[in-house]
Design an enzyme around this catalytic site. Structure first.
Site, PDB file in Angstrom:
ATOM      1  N   ASP A 111       0.938  -1.137   0.221  1.00  0.00           N
ATOM      2  CA  ASP A 111       0.122  -0.207   0.045  1.00  0.00           C
ATOM      3  C   ASP A 111       1.028   1.414   0.053  1.00  0.00           C
ATOM      4  O   ASP A 111       1.845   1.108   0.257  1.00  0.00           O
ATOM      5  CB  ASP A 111      -0.227   0.034   1.048  1.00  0.00           C
ATOM      6  CG  ASP A 111      -1.603  -1.174   1.255  1.00  0.00           C
ATOM      7  OD1 ASP A 111      -2.503  -1.686  -0.271  1.00  0.00           O
ATOM      8  OD2 ASP A 111      -2.258  -1.658   2.218  1.00  0.00           O
TER       9      ASP A 111
HETATM   10  N1  URA Z   1      -1.268  -6.112   3.868  1.00  0.00           N
HETATM   11  C1  URA Z   1      -1.960  -4.707   3.800  1.00  0.00           C
HETATM   12  O1  URA Z   1      -2.941  -4.576   4.558  1.00  0.00           O
HETATM   13  N2  URA Z   1      -1.048  -3.790   3.570  1.00  0.00           N
HETATM   14  C2  URA Z   1       0.031  -4.031   2.655  1.00  0.00           C
HETATM   15  O2  URA Z   1       0.404  -2.964   1.920  1.00  0.00           O
HETATM   16  C3  URA Z   1       0.161  -4.989   2.337  1.00  0.00           C
HETATM   17  C4  URA Z   1      -0.205  -6.099   2.778  1.00  0.00           C
END
Ligand code: URA
Length: 242
Positions: free
Chosen positions: A102
């Site tokens: 993310d």
């Molecule tokens: N899980 C998440 O919620 N976000 C990420 O960036 C990676 C794994």
């Protein structure tokens, strides 16, 4: 292999850029200048010099990026900085991130043009482990840890697969853990923590299979993988099974 393809594969420029350099006589094969981009060479034997530097052929490239928060995991974006913008010197065609972090997540991101390895690492059937350092609001009781480890309902058809939790020292009412999962569902870690009544305040990926984020790699920096890191990942994907 054509000379212009060799030079592109070596990430020395786009097809038109390397052609221009060839036509200017700045490329030699076995010491002899070659001005034809379609010159056929034996990439395993011939010695190619590009603007005076000799190159040994490599088809695949592998980089470890320490992703900072605030950049998106994409190869291009009209408005936001992408992870590929952080690798300008090596950013050639076909290099792409393996999986997605993310925008606000930090940590290990593998970038490669080895599509087969990427595919295997991401395959839901391979169950490759990913470990995250997670800080979250106060939810980590024995009961919630048990739920996280044994599978929680995050709104998908199936519960999450078994995971491992290592509780870390906690401060100021928030909790920290290392969470190891073997799936890659959308926002999986955040949704798992939500499912047990908390919310993630900081997320960083520490490892992907055998590959661990290099402690000495500053945020926003990258380095090529070592030969051992590459072979360990390849080995892992041949033995990790459903
Ligand atoms: N899980 C998440 O919620 N976000 C990420 O960036 C990676 C794994």
């Amino acid at each position: 292999m054509r000379l212009d393809k060799f030079l592109c594969d070596m990430q020395l420029g786009s097809r038109s850029q390397v052609r221009n350099v060839i036509k200017k006589g700045l490329v030699s094969v076995n010491g002899v200048p070659v001005k034809s981009p379609d010159w056929k060479l034996n990439e395993k034997q011939d010695i190619v010099a590009y603007m005076g530097e000799t190159y040994t052929y490599r088809q695949f490239y592998y980089y470890m990026l320490h992703k900072p928060a605030g950049v998106v995991t994409a190869t291009q974006d009209r408005h936001m900085t992408t992870v590929m913008d952080l690798l300008p010197a090596v950013c050639g065609k076909d290099l792409s991130p393996v999986g997605r972090l993310d925008r606000d997540t930090e940590g290990l991101l593998l970038i490669t043009n080895d599509g087969e390895l990427a595919h295997k690492l991401l395959s839901p059937r391979k169950h490759v482990e990913k470990t995250y350092y997670v800080e979250c609001s106060g939810v980590l009781t024995a009961e919630t840890i048990n739920l996280l480890e044994n599978g929680v309902d995050i709104g998908d058809e199936e519960l999450t697969r078994p995971a491992r939790v290592k509780l870390m020292a906690q401060s100021d009412g928030s909790y920290a853990m290392e969470l190891t999962i073997t799936e890659g569902r959308f926002h999986q870690v955040k949704r798992m923590v939500q499912a047990v009544g908390g919310s993630v305040t900081y997320l960083k990926r520490l490892s992907l299979g055998t590959l661990c984020l290099d402690d000495g790699l500053p945020k926003g920096s990258y380095r090529p993988l070592t030969e051992k890191e590459i072979s360990d990942l390849k080995q892992l994907t041949t033995i990790t099974s459903a």
